[in-house]
Motif scaffolding. Structure first.
Motif, PDB file in Angstrom:
ATOM      1  N   GLU A 122      -3.118  -4.022 -12.565  1.00  0.00           N
ATOM      2  CA  GLU A 122      -2.987  -4.535 -11.378  1.00  0.00           C
ATOM      3  C   GLU A 122      -3.087  -3.778 -10.140  1.00  0.00           C
ATOM      4  O   GLU A 122      -3.261  -4.123  -8.842  1.00  0.00           O
ATOM      5  N   VAL A 123      -3.127  -2.720 -10.342  1.00  0.00           N
ATOM      6  CA  VAL A 123      -2.753  -1.497  -8.962  1.00  0.00           C
ATOM      7  C   VAL A 123      -4.282  -0.944  -9.107  1.00  0.00           C
ATOM      8  O   VAL A 123      -5.056  -0.363  -9.913  1.00  0.00           O
ATOM      9  N   ASN A 124      -4.744  -0.990  -7.670  1.00  0.00           N
ATOM     10  CA  ASN A 124      -5.880  -0.578  -7.299  1.00  0.00           C
ATOM     11  C   ASN A 124      -5.826   0.795  -6.708  1.00  0.00           C
ATOM     12  O   ASN A 124      -5.091   0.705  -5.566  1.00  0.00           O
ATOM     13  N   VAL A 125      -6.509   1.743  -7.405  1.00  0.00           N
ATOM     14  CA  VAL A 125      -6.232   3.242  -6.801  1.00  0.00           C
ATOM     15  C   VAL A 125      -7.658   3.550  -6.163  1.00  0.00           C
ATOM     16  O   VAL A 125      -8.652   3.495  -6.828  1.00  0.00           O
ATOM     17  N   SER A 126      -7.494   3.992  -4.828  1.00  0.00           N
ATOM     18  CA  SER A 126      -8.723   4.307  -4.246  1.00  0.00           C
ATOM     19  C   SER A 126      -8.589   5.764  -3.566  1.00  0.00           C
ATOM     20  O   SER A 126      -7.550   6.346  -3.053  1.00  0.00           O
ATOM     21  N   GLN A 127      -9.440   6.280  -3.463  1.00  0.00           N
ATOM     22  CA  GLN A 127      -9.879   7.873  -3.022  1.00  0.00           C
ATOM     23  C   GLN A 127     -10.468   7.814  -1.544  1.00  0.00           C
ATOM     24  O   GLN A 127     -11.727   7.391  -1.644  1.00  0.00           O
ATOM     25  N   PRO A 128      -9.846   7.740  -0.572  1.00  0.00           N
ATOM     26  CA  PRO A 128     -10.408   7.944   1.002  1.00  0.00           C
ATOM     27  C   PRO A 128     -11.474   8.878   0.941  1.00  0.00           C
ATOM     28  O   PRO A 128     -12.441   8.858   1.820  1.00  0.00           O
ATOM     29  N   SER A 129     -11.461  10.008   0.269  1.00  0.00           N
ATOM     30  CA  SER A 129     -12.466  10.980   0.224  1.00  0.00           C
ATOM     31  C   SER A 129     -13.603  10.599   0.016  1.00  0.00           C
ATOM     32  O   SER A 129     -14.694  10.984   0.490  1.00  0.00           O
TER      33      SER A 129
ATOM     34  N   THR B 154       0.942  -1.273  -0.045  1.00  0.00           N
ATOM     35  CA  THR B 154       0.029   0.102   0.173  1.00  0.00           C
ATOM     36  C   THR B 154       0.782   1.138  -0.102  1.00  0.00           C
ATOM     37  O   THR B 154       1.937   1.319   0.696  1.00  0.00           O
ATOM     38  N   ILE B 155       0.692   2.186  -0.852  1.00  0.00           N
ATOM     39  CA  ILE B 155       1.167   3.551  -0.834  1.00  0.00           C
ATOM     40  C   ILE B 155       0.344   4.744  -0.611  1.00  0.00           C
ATOM     41  O   ILE B 155      -0.733   4.824  -1.114  1.00  0.00           O
TER      42      ILE B 155
END
Length: 227
Positions: free
Chosen positions: A85-92, A57-58
């Motif tokens: 293969e990278v899952n990018v999420s926005q905590p906002s 996780t980055i």
């Protein structure tokens, strides 16, 4: 852990190993999992914690106006060979959903308070009707309208506060049980239970005011007709 500042030589026990405390991060609103984490360097994790894995996780902090543009570049930067293969999420986005749930729960709480107010008012109205003889007798013995009004208003407030106290106790117990099951620290903010008792007090006073005024306006002669 109850540590709010870094003292010289202060250490914490992590993974069967003492680590010197270098600093304390400010609360991360969009990534609350960091608030309960201990951050160590990769060499220290490899040497003292025997960690041989790779980062999974980055966390990236961006300016709000550039979030969308940065979001489109993160996958290729993290894994240029296989960016899919990278899952990018926005905590906002999750924070927005949490805000919607907060509004929903506040709405449910308001409905519960309204139902409680109606219940207290209904009980007090019935109490006034059933105790007309008592009211008439007290008025005949010298009780003033203010005495009768204070009596029924006090009963309504005590009824509401007692119900509010029971609700707060059940809420505290439910919170403690759930937090303990999840392995979290049990924290009950004073504003939560004090707000519950305060709301019960206000609701009781508002709901009992009309029945109290009705009881005070009742004439002794009319009330004594029920004897």
């Amino acid at each position: 852990m109850g540590i709010d500042r870094v003292w010289p030589g202060e250490r914490i026990w992590v993974g069967s190993q003492w680590f010197y405390l270098a600093g304390i991060l400010k609360p991360a609103v969009l990534a609350p999992e960091i608030d309960s984490s201990v951050l160590v360097g990769y060499p220290a994790a490899h040497t003292y914690l025997h960690y041989t894995g790779h980062p999974t996780t980055i966390y990236v902090r961006t300016v709000t106006a550039d979030t969308k543009r940065v979001d489109n570049l993160l996958a290729a930067q993290a894994n240029p060979q296989q960016p899919e293969e990278v899952n990018v999420s926005q905590p906002s986005a999750a924070l927005t959903a949490q805000g919607a749930f907060d509004v929903l729960f506040l709405g449910l709480g308001a409905v519960a308070l309204l139902v409680g107010a109606v219940g207290v008012a209904n009980i007090m109205v019935i109490s006034v009707l059933e105790r007309r003889s008592e009211i008439g007798l007290r008025r005949a013995l010298g009780a003033t309208k203010g005495h009768i009004r204070t009596q029924f208003l006090s009963e309504a407030i005590l009824l509401a506060v007692a119900g509010g106290a029971v609700g707060v106790i059940f809420g505290v117990v439910a919170t403690a049980v759930y937090a303990s099951a999840k392995g979290w620290a049990v924290v009950i903010p004073p504003l939560a239970w004090a707000g519950g008792l305060g709301a019960a007090l206000v609701i009781g006073a508002a709901a009992g005011l009309l029945p109290a005024l009705r009881a005070a306006r009742m004439s002794p002669t009319e009330a004594l007709w029920t004897l």
